[in-house]
Structure formats: structure tokens, C-alpha cells
Motif scaffolding. Structure first.
Motif, PDB file in Angstrom:
ATOM      1  N   ILE A 274      12.070  18.956  -9.901  1.00 14.04           N
ATOM      2  CA  ILE A 274      13.279  18.133  -9.923  1.00 14.04           C
ATOM      3  C   ILE A 274      13.669  17.848 -11.374  1.00 14.04           C
ATOM      4  N   ALA A 275      14.926  18.013 -11.687  1.00 10.61           N
ATOM      5  CA  ALA A 275      15.412  17.741 -13.042  1.00 10.61           C
ATOM      6  C   ALA A 275      15.633  16.249 -13.204  1.00 10.61           C
ATOM      7  N   THR A 276      14.768  15.604 -13.933  1.00  7.29           N
ATOM      8  CA  THR A 276      14.871  14.168 -14.140  1.00  7.29           C
ATOM      9  C   THR A 276      14.059  13.750 -15.349  1.00  7.29           C
ATOM     10  N   VAL A 277      14.496  12.698 -15.998  1.00  2.00           N
ATOM     11  CA  VAL A 277      13.677  12.048 -17.004  1.00  2.00           C
ATOM     12  C   VAL A 277      12.584  11.287 -16.264  1.00  2.00           C
ATOM     13  N   SER A 278      11.391  11.253 -16.800  1.00  3.36           N
ATOM     14  CA  SER A 278      10.260  10.633 -16.109  1.00  3.36           C
ATOM     15  C   SER A 278      10.428   9.132 -15.956  1.00  3.36           C
ATOM     16  N   CYS A 279      10.018   8.629 -14.793  1.00  2.00           N
ATOM     17  CA  CYS A 279       9.941   7.185 -14.558  1.00  2.00           C
ATOM     18  C   CYS A 279       8.505   6.685 -14.671  1.00  2.00           C
ATOM     19  N   PHE A 280       7.540   7.623 -14.577  1.00  2.00           N
ATOM     20  CA  PHE A 280       6.126   7.284 -14.663  1.00  2.00           C
ATOM     21  C   PHE A 280       5.510   7.975 -15.870  1.00  2.00           C
ATOM     22  N   ASN A 281       4.551   7.303 -16.495  1.00  2.00           N
ATOM     23  CA  ASN A 281       3.905   7.883 -17.670  1.00  2.00           C
ATOM     24  C   ASN A 281       3.170   9.177 -17.343  1.00  2.00           C
ATOM     25  N   GLY A 282       2.686   9.292 -16.105  1.00  2.00           N
ATOM     26  CA  GLY A 282       1.933  10.485 -15.730  1.00  2.00           C
ATOM     27  C   GLY A 282       2.761  11.560 -15.060  1.00  2.00           C
ATOM     28  N   GLN A 283       4.065  11.435 -15.114  1.00  2.00           N
ATOM     29  CA  GLN A 283       4.945  12.387 -14.441  1.00  2.00           C
ATOM     30  C   GLN A 283       5.046  13.656 -15.278  1.00  2.00           C
ATOM     31  N   ASN A 284       4.660  14.795 -14.694  1.00  2.00           N
ATOM     32  CA  ASN A 284       4.614  16.025 -15.487  1.00  2.00           C
ATOM     33  C   ASN A 284       5.064  17.274 -14.755  1.00  2.00           C
ATOM     34  N   THR A 285       5.541  17.137 -13.512  1.00  2.00           N
ATOM     35  CA  THR A 285       5.996  18.317 -12.783  1.00  2.00           C
ATOM     36  C   THR A 285       7.515  18.415 -12.737  1.00  2.00           C
ATOM     37  N   ASN A 286       8.188  17.361 -13.191  1.00  2.00           N
ATOM     38  CA  ASN A 286       9.644  17.391 -13.236  1.00  2.00           C
ATOM     39  C   ASN A 286      10.107  18.284 -14.386  1.00  2.00           C
ATOM     40  N   ILE A 287      11.362  18.667 -14.342  1.00  2.00           N
ATOM     41  CA  ILE A 287      11.916  19.528 -15.385  1.00  2.00           C
ATOM     42  C   ILE A 287      13.122  18.839 -16.021  1.00  2.00           C
TER      43      ILE A 287
ATOM     44  N   ALA B 210       0.828  -1.204   0.000  1.00  2.00           N
ATOM     45  CA  ALA B 210       0.000   0.000   0.000  1.00  2.00           C
ATOM     46  C   ALA B 210       0.864   1.256   0.000  1.00  2.00           C
ATOM     47  N   PHE B 211       2.009   1.194   0.681  1.00  2.00           N
ATOM     48  CA  PHE B 211       2.936   2.331   0.657  1.00  2.00           C
ATOM     49  C   PHE B 211       3.477   2.565  -0.753  1.00  2.00           C
ATOM     50  N   LEU B 212       3.862   1.488  -1.449  1.00  2.00           N
ATOM     51  CA  LEU B 212       4.334   1.636  -2.825  1.00  2.00           C
ATOM     52  C   LEU B 212       3.226   2.187  -3.715  1.00  2.00           C
ATOM     53  N   ALA B 213       1.999   1.730  -3.501  1.00  2.00           N
ATOM     54  CA  ALA B 213       0.875   2.237  -4.285  1.00  2.00           C
ATOM     55  C   ALA B 213       0.674   3.732  -4.038  1.00  2.00           C
ATOM     56  N   PHE B 214       0.891   4.161  -2.796  1.00  2.00           N
ATOM     57  CA  PHE B 214       0.794   5.581  -2.479  1.00  2.00           C
ATOM     58  C   PHE B 214       1.850   6.366  -3.251  1.00  2.00           C
ATOM     59  N   CYS B 215       3.091   5.857  -3.253  1.00  2.00           N
ATOM     60  CA  CYS B 215       4.175   6.534  -3.964  1.00  2.00           C
ATOM     61  C   CYS B 215       3.919   6.570  -5.471  1.00  2.00           C
ATOM     62  N   ALA B 216       3.235   5.548  -6.000  1.00  2.00           N
ATOM     63  CA  ALA B 216       2.982   5.443  -7.439  1.00  2.00           C
ATOM     64  C   ALA B 216       1.731   6.178  -7.885  1.00  2.00           C
ATOM     65  N   ASP B 217       1.051   6.836  -6.960  1.00  2.00           N
ATOM     66  CA  ASP B 217      -0.116   7.638  -7.318  1.00  2.00           C
ATOM     67  C   ASP B 217       0.366   8.938  -7.978  1.00  2.00           C
ATOM     68  N   PRO B 218      -0.165   9.289  -9.157  1.00  2.00           N
ATOM     69  CA  PRO B 218       0.308  10.492  -9.866  1.00  2.00           C
ATOM     70  C   PRO B 218       0.274  11.759  -9.018  1.00  2.00           C
ATOM     71  N   GLU B 219      -0.761  11.907  -8.200  1.00  2.00           N
ATOM     72  CA  GLU B 219      -0.836  13.113  -7.373  1.00  2.00           C
ATOM     73  C   GLU B 219       0.353  13.200  -6.430  1.00  2.00           C
TER      74      GLU B 219
END
Length: 431
Positions: free
Chosen positions: A341-354, A323-332
Motif C-alpha cells: 500500500i502506498a502510504t507514509v508510515s503511521c507506525f515506527n515498525g511499518q516497513n511493507t508499505n511503499i 485487545a482488538f486494537l492491540a492486534f491491529c497495532a502488532d507489527p506482524e
């Protein structure tokens, strides 16, 4: 579909709380999960953020068990051997992971609802040889190379290097003018040599297969000797400065920020998570060129390595850990954690990184010279700590170049044997 499953898992986490401990609560009777990792890893800003969000949302607690980076692999392995396995274990998918009996200790996460939300590259990195998804990659995906102070170079009329010869000339020019050309943090920082080794093994898959079958050694590979020779010569020439043997993780930022050191071999995300503000030079003063360390004339970059959250399948809190991992994997939640944070996305819904300007400006060079991380993740018996220890003997003058390479071989072969790798046997004790 995955979001409905995710909601169910989060609901389970809340349902597991004792009566009177609702979302946002701080009741000490709530569930406590142990999370084990390297000290500098668990202190990352995005991890601290998601940990905080989780505790606030669920009322549960996270007990962080961390070790100094240079002690982590050994200290964690000792805990595991004693049966003290955390609920969540944070580790990279590299050769050191073999110390922890993955099949016996960790859950295959392939069936988790968030698995389909991982990018293809992130999922591939976290997938084991048998197809198991080893962990949730809640981490930065960065580009490693030689980050240099472009403002200083410009002021001296110097240019970044495009070949090994140009890089050597640049280092000497900087040393002649009183600067430390390269911040080399020899005290506990162990990642640098893997950048130089990637071209050796990524460019020649047959060589990687041969060394993993114990058919050849480092000593049989001229490029390995070239790397060690270059490092020894660079240290002797003063290119690492005077205090590099006592330079550690916390010393990189002041060395670069003050302008004392001009370059370092690191990754772009470091500038957004660990480079201290309020110094003479800021992230805007830096740019990126390839790493030159004697093994690739045109230089090299390394693609991202990802720290994974792995679940202890034998613990008594498996459901809570999932359940903790599921919390971390929630897009919100991950979008709040990785905001800015400057990073290539690890999640398909990741959109706040730069995306770092340093990386985008060097895009053409990266495309031409980037290698997948190979030495640290695919070389049987590889240990960054062992590589650092062997180089320490060289830097202190206790061994020569062939002796240093021989030490690297001895450590690697011993580790491979202890891990039970096929084709390796534990050396007989001397009489």
C-alpha cells in the motif's frame, strides 16, 4: 516493554473466548465486536485484511455497521443519540467528531502499550485538545493534490500547471479538445473544497482563531468568495463535464481509467486501493501537481488525514475492544495488512508499505506548497457534507456566489452552536 504488554493483551483476547473456540476457530459463540464506519472506509483493502486476520487468529467476529458516505455523520449521530454506540467507532479527527461527545463516549488510549509505536505525526493527529489519544490510526497517510494523466497531456503537447492562470488555461485547452478536464464527483464526495480552504486558514492562524471565535464569517473573507466563484465558473465552463452532479465515488475510477477525465483532486493511496485495473490507463500514467481552486496562486497540497479506531468506554466489551486494537497495532499484523500500500508510515515498525512514485517525483513541489490539513480538522462547525450541499445549490442555479457563501456560513454557524462551541448560539426560530 510494549511488545510484552501487547502479548498480554492478545492473550487476554484469546482467554475471553469460550471453551472450544481456539485461535483460528470459527465458533459462532465467540465474542462479536461491532465496528462502525463509512461504507467506503471499512471496505479498504488493508482494513479487510486486518479484519480477516483478527477473526482467523482469535475465533472472534467483527460485525461491520456501515453507512453510505453522504449519510454517515447524520446516521451515526442518530445511533449514538439512541444509545447505540459501537464497540469500535471509526472516524477522522475533524470537526464532525464533535457530534459524538468524545469525552463521554470514548476511552483515552494514551496509556496503551502500542501508543509509543506511533510515529510522531500520527500520534499528533490523533491527540485531542486535552492531550487524550483518541484512537488508533490504522489508515493511509497520503498526499492530496491534483492527480493528472501525464500520458494524455504529453500526447497533446500540454504541461502541468505551476500557477492558477496556467491551470485555468490547461482546463480550457482540455475542454476545447473534448476531454473532461476535472473529474468532480459532486454526488456524495465532499472532500475537495477543504484542499482549497487549507491555504486560507493554515497560512493565517489569526484568521482561523477569529472565525472559530465567531468574530468573522466566510463572507468577510475574500478568498472564500474567490473559491466559490472559481468553482461556479469552472462548472459553467464545462470543466467538470456534463454529468458531474451524478458522479459519485464509484465513478471516479472509470472516468480516469478510460481517459474521459484527465484530472481529479484526490490522494495518492486511492490509486492503490480503489483505482480499478484492466483499464486503458493505469497508475503509471498519472502524476501529481498542486490543487488550484482560486485560493492559492501557486497551488496547494494537503497532508494526510487519518481514520482512527476509537473505543466505546461505556460498552460491555472494552477489554475485547482494546485487545482488538492491540492486534491491529502488532507489527506482524499491520505489515501484512499494508503490504504494497502506498502510504507514509503511521507506525515506527511499518516497513511493507511503499511510497508512490507520483509523490516522490513531485517531492520538491510538495515541500514548497504542502499545508497541514486545517479546514476539516480545525475549523469549528466545518462539515464537508454542508459544504457540498451549499455548492449543490450553486451548481443547480438556485443561489448565486454570495448566496452560496451565505449558506456555507449558516450551516457552519448552526453546527458550531449545536456542538456547544463557545461564542456561538443557536439561532432563534423564525416567527
Amino acid at each position: 516493554m510494549w511488545k510484552r504488554c501487547l502479548s498480554a493483551l492478545l492473550a487476554l483476547a484469546l482467554a475471553l473466548l469460550p471453551a472450544g473456540c481456539g485461535a483460528g476457530g470459527d465458533d459462532e459463540s465467540g465474542v462479536t465486536l461491532t465496528v462502525m464506519g463509512k461504507k467506503t472506509d471499512v471496505q479498504k483493502s488493508y482494513l479487510a485484511k486486518v479484519f480477516e486476520l483478527y477473526e482467523q487468529a482469535t475465533g472472534n467476529k467483527l460485525k461491520i455497521v456501515s453507512f453510505e458516505d453522504s449519510e454517515f455523520e447524520t446516521a451515526a449521530a442518530e445511533r449514538f443519540a439512541a444509545g447505540d454506540v459501537p464497540d469500535i467507532f471509526m472516524h477522522f479527527h475533524n470537526a464532525d467528531l464533535d457530534r459524538f461527545d468524545v469525552a463521554e463516549n470514548f476511552l483515552d488510549l494514551s496509556g496503551q502499550p502500542w501508543a509509543e509505536e506511533l510515529t510522531d505525526s500520527a500520534r499528533a493527529y490523533c491527540t485531542g485538545g486535552e492531550g487524550a489519544l483518541l484512537g488508533l490510526p490504522f489508515w493511509e497517510s497520503s498526499v492530496s493534490g491534483c492527480y493528472y494523466n501525464k500520458t494524455l497531456l504529453d500526447s497533446m503537447g500540454l504541461r502541468p500547471a505551476a500557477t492558477q492562470t496556467e491551470f485555468d488555461m490547461l482546463c480550457q485547452a482540455l475542454a476545447d479538445t473534448g476531454y473532461t478536464p476535472i473529474c468532480w464527483p459532486a454526488d456524495g464526495c465532499t472532500w475537495m473544497t477543504q484542499f482549497a480552504m487549507d491555504p486560507i486558514f493554515a497560512d493565517e492562524p489569526e484568521l482561523l482563531e477569529s472565525i472559530n471565535n465567531n468574530e468573522v464569517t466566510y463572507a468577510d473573507i475574500p478568498a472564500m468568495t474567490d473559491m466559490v466563484q472559481w468553482l461556479g465558473s469552472a462548472a459553467e465552463a464545462g470543466w467538470f463535464g456534463d454529468g458531474y452532479m451524478s458522479c459519485g465515488w464509484d465513478d471516479i475510477s472509470p472516468a480516469l481509467g478510460s481517459g474521459e477525465a484527465v484530472m481529479t483532486f484526490i490522494w495518492d493511496t486511492w490509486f492503490y486501493t480503489d483505482f480499478a485495473g484492466g483499464q486503458k490507463y493505469t497508475v503509471d500514467d498519472f502524476a501529481l501537481m498542486p490543487v488550484f481552486m482560486g485560493t492559492a496562486d501557486d497551488g496547494t497540497y494537503e497532508g494526510g488525514n487519518l481514520n482512527m479506531m476509537m473505543v466505546n468506554k461505556n460498552g460491555d466489551k472494552v477489554d475485547e475492544a482494546l485487545a482488538f486494537l492491540a492486534f491491529c497495532a502488532d507489527p506482524e499484523n499491520y505489515n501484512r495488512a499494508f503490504d504494497g500500500i502506498a502510504t507514509v508510515s503511521c507506525f515506527n515498525g511499518q516497513n511493507t508499505n511503499i511510497q508512490s512514485a507520483m509523490v516522490t517525483d513531485a517531492a520538491a513541489s510538495i515541500a514548497a506548497h504542502e499545508r497541514v490539513s486545517t479546514a476539516a480538522s480545525r475549523l469549528v462547525g466545518y462539515s464537508a457534507d454542508d459544504m457540498n450541499a451549499a455548492l449543490g445549490e450553486l451548481f443547480l442555479g438556485r443561489v448565486d456566489v454570495p448566496g452560496c457563501v451565505a449558506l456555507m456560513d449558516a450551516y457552519r454557524i448552526e453546527d458550531a452552536a449545536l456542538q456547544g462551541a463557545e461564542g456561538f448560539s443557536t439561532p432563534e426560530p423564525s416567527a
